[in-house]
Design a protein around this motif. Structure first.
Motif, mmCIF file in Angstrom:
data_model
loop_
_atom_site.group_PDB
_atom_site.id
_atom_site.type_symbol
_atom_site.label_atom_id
_atom_site.label_comp_id
_atom_site.label_asym_id
_atom_site.label_seq_id
_atom_site.Cartn_x
_atom_site.Cartn_y
_atom_site.Cartn_z
ATOM 1 N N ALA A 170 6.325 -5.006 -7.584
ATOM 2 C CA ALA A 170 6.408 -6.432 -7.926
ATOM 3 C C ALA A 170 7.174 -7.213 -6.860
ATOM 4 O O ALA A 170 6.776 -8.329 -6.498
ATOM 5 N N ASN A 171 8.251 -6.641 -6.342
ATOM 6 C CA ASN A 171 9.030 -7.318 -5.298
ATOM 7 C C ASN A 171 8.207 -7.536 -4.035
ATOM 8 O O ASN A 171 8.259 -8.607 -3.422
ATOM 9 N N VAL A 172 7.454 -6.535 -3.641
ATOM 10 C CA VAL A 172 6.619 -6.662 -2.443
ATOM 11 C C VAL A 172 5.503 -7.674 -2.695
ATOM 12 O O VAL A 172 5.224 -8.527 -1.845
ATOM 13 N N GLN A 173 4.879 -7.601 -3.863
ATOM 14 C CA GLN A 173 3.796 -8.549 -4.185
ATOM 15 C C GLN A 173 4.298 -9.990 -4.167
ATOM 16 O O GLN A 173 3.591 -10.896 -3.721
ATOM 17 N N LYS B 41 0.845 -1.203 0.000
ATOM 18 C CA LYS B 41 0.000 0.000 0.000
ATOM 19 C C LYS B 41 0.882 1.256 0.000
ATOM 20 O O LYS B 41 0.615 2.214 -0.727
ATOM 21 N N HIS B 42 1.932 1.230 0.804
ATOM 22 C CA HIS B 42 2.857 2.366 0.855
ATOM 23 C C HIS B 42 3.536 2.574 -0.500
ATOM 24 O O HIS B 42 3.618 3.701 -0.993
ATOM 25 N N GLU B 43 4.024 1.501 -1.105
ATOM 26 C CA GLU B 43 4.709 1.615 -2.403
ATOM 27 C C GLU B 43 3.748 2.101 -3.486
ATOM 28 O O GLU B 43 4.151 2.846 -4.380
ATOM 29 N N GLN B 44 2.493 1.702 -3.417
ATOM 30 C CA GLN B 44 1.506 2.208 -4.370
ATOM 31 C C GLN B 44 1.306 3.712 -4.183
ATOM 32 O O GLN B 44 1.143 4.449 -5.163
ATOM 33 N N GLY B 45 1.378 4.170 -2.939
ATOM 34 C CA GLY B 45 1.323 5.607 -2.662
ATOM 35 C C GLY B 45 2.535 6.335 -3.223
ATOM 36 O O GLY B 45 2.412 7.449 -3.754
ATOM 37 N N VAL B 46 3.710 5.712 -3.110
ATOM 38 C CA VAL B 46 4.923 6.297 -3.683
ATOM 39 C C VAL B 46 4.770 6.390 -5.200
ATOM 40 O O VAL B 46 5.104 7.421 -5.809
ATOM 41 N N THR B 47 4.250 5.345 -5.811
ATOM 42 C CA THR B 47 4.030 5.359 -7.255
ATOM 43 C C THR B 47 3.121 6.517 -7.647
ATOM 44 O O THR B 47 3.403 7.250 -8.611
ATOM 45 N N TRP C 13 13.234 7.127 -14.661
ATOM 46 C CA TRP C 13 13.917 6.079 -13.895
ATOM 47 C C TRP C 13 13.076 5.669 -12.675
ATOM 48 O O TRP C 13 12.925 4.485 -12.380
ATOM 49 N N PHE C 14 12.517 6.661 -11.987
ATOM 50 C CA PHE C 14 11.722 6.373 -10.788
ATOM 51 C C PHE C 14 10.414 5.662 -11.135
ATOM 52 O O PHE C 14 9.962 4.798 -10.385
ATOM 53 N N ILE C 15 9.825 6.013 -12.256
ATOM 54 C CA ILE C 15 8.596 5.343 -12.685
ATOM 55 C C ILE C 15 8.879 3.862 -12.929
ATOM 56 O O ILE C 15 8.148 2.987 -12.461
ATOM 57 N N ASP C 16 9.971 3.584 -13.640
ATOM 58 C CA ASP C 16 10.352 2.186 -13.882
ATOM 59 C C ASP C 16 10.712 1.479 -12.577
ATOM 60 O O ASP C 16 10.364 0.304 -12.374
ATOM 61 N N GLU C 17 11.379 2.171 -11.684
ATOM 62 C CA GLU C 17 11.774 1.612 -10.389
ATOM 63 C C GLU C 17 10.549 1.201 -9.574
ATOM 64 O O GLU C 17 10.554 0.161 -8.908
ATOM 65 N N GLN C 18 9.491 1.997 -9.632
ATOM 66 C CA GLN C 18 8.293 1.689 -8.849
ATOM 67 C C GLN C 18 7.594 0.424 -9.334
ATOM 68 O O GLN C 18 7.015 -0.308 -8.530
ATOM 69 N N VAL C 19 7.670 0.136 -10.614
ATOM 70 C CA VAL C 19 7.110 -1.125 -11.117
ATOM 71 C C VAL C 19 7.821 -2.285 -10.426
ATOM 72 O O VAL C 19 7.186 -3.231 -9.939
ATOM 73 N N GLU C 20 9.139 -2.205 -10.368
ATOM 74 C CA GLU C 20 9.947 -3.243 -9.709
ATOM 75 C C GLU C 20 9.659 -3.307 -8.218
ATOM 76 O O GLU C 20 9.530 -4.396 -7.644
#
Length: 170
Positions: free
Chosen positions: A132-135, A92-98, A122-129
């Motif tokens: 995915a890592n948390v999921q 949920k936090h990472e989705q907020g960062v995205t 770069w940050f947009i691509d980083e947030q996908v990763e």
């Protein structure tokens, strides 16, 4: 040169990234207290990534002629009901960062700040990763729910995660 609006938005992002680091350090402590040192390690690596992100935003702001104004950080939570819930909160936090990164991109586009738009890619691509890592961990936690032996093995798996800063500057 950054607009004042973009400068403020980047300062807010520095704060957010530092708070994210603070949150993951708190989660690491929670897992240490539970004896899940692999989970604690995973969160410590996440904490290092967030500090790295904060530093990137900090440096970029200065490089573009902006001024950094550090802000107060609120204390994060320090207990969760279970490892699964802690990781669900992480997602949920990472989705907020995205969402925050996407809003920065929207602002850069609106202001025709092409340099910042390029930088944010770069940050947009980083947030996908990141998401995915948390999921991936959430999926594994759901599989091992109620099985202490499997939780032990997952803890061992998470213990090998290391922070490796990107070799190319973004």
């Amino acid at each position: 040169m950054l607009s004042k609006k973009m400068e403020q938005a980047l300062n807010d992002q520095v704060k957010w990234e530092l708070w994210s680091s603070y949150l993951y350090l708190s989660m690491s402590s929670y897992f240490q207290d539970m004896g899940l040192v692999g989970f604690a390690n995973w969160m410590q690596v996440q904490e290092q990534e967030e500090k790295f992100h904060a530093t990137k935003f900090y440096n970029y702001t200065i490089e573009r002629g902006g001024r950094i104004k550090l802000q107060t950080l609120e204390a994060p939570e320090n207990t969760w009901k279970s490892p699964l819930i802690a990781f669900q909160e992480t997602l949920k936090h990472e989705q907020g960062v995205t969402a925050r990164i996407n809003a920065l991109m929207d602002l850069a586009i609106k202001e025709k700040d092409h340099a910042t738009a390029s930088y944010l890619k770069w940050f947009i691509d980083e947030q996908v990763e990141e998401e995915a890592n948390v999921q991936d961990v959430i999926n594994k936690l759901k599989l091992v729910e109620g099985n202490p032996s499997a939780l032990y093995l997952l803890d061992k798996e998470l213990a090998v995660r290391v922070f490796t800063p990107p070799t190319t500057a973004a």
